[in-house]
Write an enzyme that holds these catalytic residues in place. Structure first.
Site, mmCIF file in Angstrom:
data_model
loop_
_atom_site.group_PDB
_atom_site.id
_atom_site.type_symbol
_atom_site.label_atom_id
_atom_site.label_comp_id
_atom_site.label_asym_id
_atom_site.label_seq_id
_atom_site.Cartn_x
_atom_site.Cartn_y
_atom_site.Cartn_z
ATOM 1 N N ASP A 135 4.214 3.321 8.046
ATOM 2 C CA ASP A 135 3.373 3.736 6.691
ATOM 3 C C ASP A 135 1.884 3.739 6.849
ATOM 4 O O ASP A 135 1.608 3.196 8.072
ATOM 5 C CB ASP A 135 3.799 3.067 5.441
ATOM 6 N N ASP A 139 9.267 -6.727 -4.117
ATOM 7 C CA ASP A 139 9.924 -5.721 -4.918
ATOM 8 C C ASP A 139 11.074 -4.777 -4.332
ATOM 9 O O ASP A 139 11.729 -3.939 -4.848
ATOM 10 C CB ASP A 139 9.121 -4.832 -5.721
ATOM 11 N N HIS A 141 10.801 -3.207 -1.812
ATOM 12 C CA HIS A 141 10.416 -1.977 -1.034
ATOM 13 C C HIS A 141 10.722 -2.188 0.744
ATOM 14 O O HIS A 141 10.544 -3.438 1.121
ATOM 15 C CB HIS A 141 8.980 -1.357 -1.300
ATOM 16 N N GLU A 171 8.827 2.276 -2.672
ATOM 17 C CA GLU A 171 8.856 1.461 -3.935
ATOM 18 C C GLU A 171 10.065 1.722 -4.852
ATOM 19 O O GLU A 171 10.577 2.844 -4.683
ATOM 20 C CB GLU A 171 7.651 1.747 -4.772
HETATM 21 C C1 F6R Z 1 4.394 -2.582 6.176
HETATM 22 C C2 F6R Z 1 5.475 -2.229 5.308
HETATM 23 C C3 F6R Z 1 5.865 -2.953 4.073
HETATM 24 C C4 F6R Z 1 5.820 -4.488 4.594
HETATM 25 C C5 F6R Z 1 6.205 -5.440 3.309
HETATM 26 C C6 F6R Z 1 5.971 -6.957 3.506
HETATM 27 O O1 F6R Z 1 4.067 -1.577 7.126
HETATM 28 O O2 F6R Z 1 5.775 -1.225 5.311
HETATM 29 O O3 F6R Z 1 7.153 -2.543 3.820
HETATM 30 O O4 F6R Z 1 6.741 -4.842 5.312
HETATM 31 O O5 F6R Z 1 5.223 -5.128 2.118
HETATM 32 O O6 F6R Z 1 4.911 -7.381 3.946
HETATM 33 P P1 F6R Z 1 4.479 -8.792 4.426
HETATM 34 O O7 F6R Z 1 5.071 -8.761 5.568
HETATM 35 O O8 F6R Z 1 3.066 -8.759 4.743
HETATM 36 O O9 F6R Z 1 5.391 -9.801 3.316
#
Ligand code: F6R
Length: 260
Positions: A66, A135, A137, A142
């Site tokens: 992303d 959440d 995702h 989302e």
């Molecule tokens: C990042 C991504 C997100 C993260 C998620 C967890 O490329 O796609 O899905 O993996 O927000 O973030 P952290 O690892 O910072 O808790």
């Protein structure tokens, strides 16, 4: 879904072993890379193995999950800069071997289609590294995301923006509102998915991921329909799993040669 509950260092080692085995058997493998804090110890370990153990990425290719929309090219939190800093500039990936969705594209729709085409053009992703949001995702899909979704623009939830404000000096208004993300169907096309989760804040999301009903309200639950997902979770992230003891004993009884 295989659930491995272990100390963070052990999880990092297992993930690195899996990637190393893939690259040694298929040097031209295609990796899917996540950003955020969850994969950082893994990237450090891969860099260590590259420097000390001869692990080579020279023929590998990679796609990021992303990207924020609208961050200027040099912004340190632009995900292509994050991945360059944390992994690609520290190993021997070839220039141009790592692609990400273009969050500065004038034609967002065309950029998303081109990204899907690029992934398909190399035969798809062999191993996708994932984190998970509080959440539920994965990527930035989302709650409410379509299970059939492909790379597209999404609006981040306030929860995700608040969670990620730590990367923007704690300033919520600096966190972009929009992102481009591989869709849930894109992620589901990867041949093996390694999801890494640690800390108590992830316990609800991990419980839903593994044991919840499949629901767009917890997008990661679609991974229950994937034939090869490994969830690597520490004790805190596993603390709400109803069958934690079962997952622990199952993994303990697994022959070491089997891998993930
Ligand atoms: C990042 C991504 C997100 C993260 C998620 C967890 O490329 O796609 O899905 O993996 O927000 O973030 P952290 O690892 O910072 O808790």
């Amino acid at each position: 879904m295989e659930v491995v509950i272990a100390a963070p260092e052990e999880l990092t080692g297992l993930a690195a072993d899996t990637i190393e085995a893939l690259l040694r058997s298929r040097p031209g493998a295609v990796l899917g890379l996540a950003t955020g804090s969850s994969p950082l110890p893994l990237y450090d370990e891969l860099v260590r193995r590259h420097r000390e153990g001869g692990l080579s990425f020279a023929r590998a290719r990679a796609f990021t999950l992303d990207e924020y929309v609208g961050l200027p090219p040099e912004h340190p939190q632009r995900y292509r800069n994050v991945i360059a800093r944390e992994l690609t500039e520290r190993v021997d990936l070839a220039p141009g071997a790592v692609q990400g969705p273009d969050g500065l594209a004038e034609d967002i729709t065309a950029a998303c289609t081109a990204y899907e085409d690029a992934i398909a053009g190399v035969g798809g992703i062999d191993l996708q590294i994932l984190g998970i949001g509080t959440d539920g995702h994965v990527g930035f899909n989302e709650p409410g995301s379509s299970f059939a979704s492909r790379t597209r623009i999404k609006t981040l939830t306030e929860q995700t923006r608040a969670d990620n404000a730590r990367f923007f000096g704690g300033e919520l208004d600096q966190v972009p509102q929009h992102c481009l993300t591989q869709g849930l169907a894109t992620i589901m096309s990867a041949r093996h998915i390694l999801l890494i989760a640690s800390g108590r804040a992830k316990a609800d999301a991990v419980h839903q991921l593994v044991e919840g009903p499949v629901s767009a309200m917890w997008p990661a639950t679609i991974l229950q329909h994937h034939p090869h997902v490994t969830a690597l979770v520490d004790d805190a992230a596993a603390s709400r799993l109803q069958l934690a003891d079962y997952y622990r004993s199952t993994y303990a009884a697994k022959p070491a040669w089997q891998g993930l």
